[in-house]
Scaffold this motif. Structure first.
Motif, mmCIF file in Angstrom:
data_model
loop_
_atom_site.group_PDB
_atom_site.id
_atom_site.type_symbol
_atom_site.label_atom_id
_atom_site.label_comp_id
_atom_site.label_asym_id
_atom_site.label_seq_id
_atom_site.Cartn_x
_atom_site.Cartn_y
_atom_site.Cartn_z
ATOM 1 N N TYR A 102 73.333 -84.378 -95.759
ATOM 2 C CA TYR A 102 72.638 -85.596 -95.394
ATOM 3 C C TYR A 102 71.372 -85.608 -96.321
ATOM 4 O O TYR A 102 70.927 -84.856 -96.970
ATOM 5 C CB TYR A 102 72.244 -85.459 -93.832
ATOM 6 N N GLU A 104 67.198 -87.323 -96.204
ATOM 7 C CA GLU A 104 66.149 -87.937 -95.463
ATOM 8 C C GLU A 104 64.898 -88.022 -96.222
ATOM 9 O O GLU A 104 64.405 -87.276 -97.060
ATOM 10 C CB GLU A 104 65.715 -86.611 -94.188
ATOM 11 N N ARG A 125 66.877 -91.462 -92.398
ATOM 12 C CA ARG A 125 67.752 -90.385 -92.658
ATOM 13 C C ARG A 125 69.249 -90.985 -92.919
ATOM 14 O O ARG A 125 69.691 -91.843 -92.082
ATOM 15 C CB ARG A 125 67.934 -89.348 -91.309
ATOM 16 N N GLU A 184 72.726 -95.118 -92.268
ATOM 17 C CA GLU A 184 71.410 -94.928 -92.338
ATOM 18 C C GLU A 184 70.557 -95.156 -90.925
ATOM 19 O O GLU A 184 71.009 -95.922 -90.222
ATOM 20 C CB GLU A 184 70.528 -95.757 -93.308
ATOM 21 N N LEU A 223 63.763 -93.512 -88.852
ATOM 22 C CA LEU A 223 63.156 -92.327 -88.180
ATOM 23 C C LEU A 223 61.939 -92.806 -87.447
ATOM 24 O O LEU A 223 61.284 -93.675 -88.032
ATOM 25 C CB LEU A 223 62.727 -91.379 -89.414
ATOM 26 N N THR A 235 65.769 -89.750 -85.086
ATOM 27 C CA THR A 235 66.179 -91.280 -85.377
ATOM 28 C C THR A 235 65.974 -92.111 -84.056
ATOM 29 O O THR A 235 65.839 -91.547 -82.778
ATOM 30 C CB THR A 235 67.750 -91.248 -85.542
#
Length: 256
Positions: free
Chosen positions: A190, A192, A197, A203, A206, A218
């Motif tokens: 992943y 970020e 993220r 996507e 955040l 998230t």
């Protein structure tokens, strides 16, 4: 005088040392609680044991009969002798690790265990190129425990893998990283940055704490948690919520 022994307590011997365990306790937990090391990959304290990776093998002797067991799912029911690193265990563990190394040749965790146990050369077999995943299923079970079920086991045979349905971005994924946190071999990538993220092809924006600016999670993750708890969506991180509550209590009871 004979020492009192509760009915649910069993005397066992681990690597020559007398130990006590609770009847029905899994052997892995009994061994670790008594200070004995048994390697594991698919074991996680927050998820029920499943015995997938077979790395945690141990030798159990009952009534002079020896057997190899998967310690994370083997309940101790009677007095026995246990060997966590006997020659028989070492040889069987080497085979298990060699097969795991073929399944996931890019896993640094498995490579380290292979070096630790002097695993035999498996070069005559064809490894799965570029793979880290050992198919332990911890990630899918963690996801299911949240009630989302965004990922699961798909395909069969050597093509078997963990993924979203049809390898498409999942509408129910909340980007919480539960899957990555339980993965024993760091197989779920992943990315970020400060604002978003990315995981499993999606996507996620955040959300930051309104007080300290720390990432809370998230937007979808926080909404899911609020829905489950019946509370309002939080805009404060746990530490700032705790501080705010302390300030409220101090003001209420005049202890400021």
């Amino acid at each position: 005088m004979t020492e009192f022994q509760p009915d649910n307590q069993i005397q066992i011997e681990i690597n020559g040392r007398a130990c006590t365990c609770t009847k029905g306790e899994f052997l892995l937990e009994a061994a670790r609680r008594n200070g004995f090391y048994i390697p594991t990959l698919c074991h996680h304290p927050g998820i029920a044991e499943q015995g997938c990776c077979r790395v945690c093998l141990a030798e159990v002797v009952e009534n002079e009969r020896s057997k190899i067991v998967v310690s994370c799912v083997y309940p101790v029911e009677k007095p026995c002798k246990v060997y966590t690193d006997s020659e028989r265990v070492k040889e069987d563990r080497k085979v298990v690790l060699m097969l795991l190394a073929l399944r996931a040749p890019e896993s640094t965790e498995i490579q380290a265990l292979c070096r630790q146990y002097g695993v035999m050369d498996g070069s005559r077999f064809k490894p799965i190129e570029g793979e880290k995943c050992i198919m332990c299923g911890l990630c899918a079970r963690a996801c299911a425990s949240l009630g989302t079920g965004a990922i699961s086991t798909v395909l069969r045979g050597t093509s078997k893998k963990i993924s979203t349905p049809y390898d498409e971005p999942s509408d129910v994924c909340v980007g919480c990283l539960s899957c990555t946190r339980v993965c024993p071999v760091d197989a779920i990538p992943y990315t970020e940055d400060e604002t978003k993220r990315s995981i499993w092809g999606r996507e996620f924006p955040l959300v930051h704490c309104q007080e300290c600016g720390a990432v809370i999670g998230t937007r979808e993750e926080i909404a899911l948690a609020a829905g489950k708890s019946g509370e309002e969506v939080q805009d404060l991180c746990p530490e700032c919520r705790k501080k705010k509550m302390s300030d409220v209590m101090a003001h209420t009871y005049g202890t400021e």
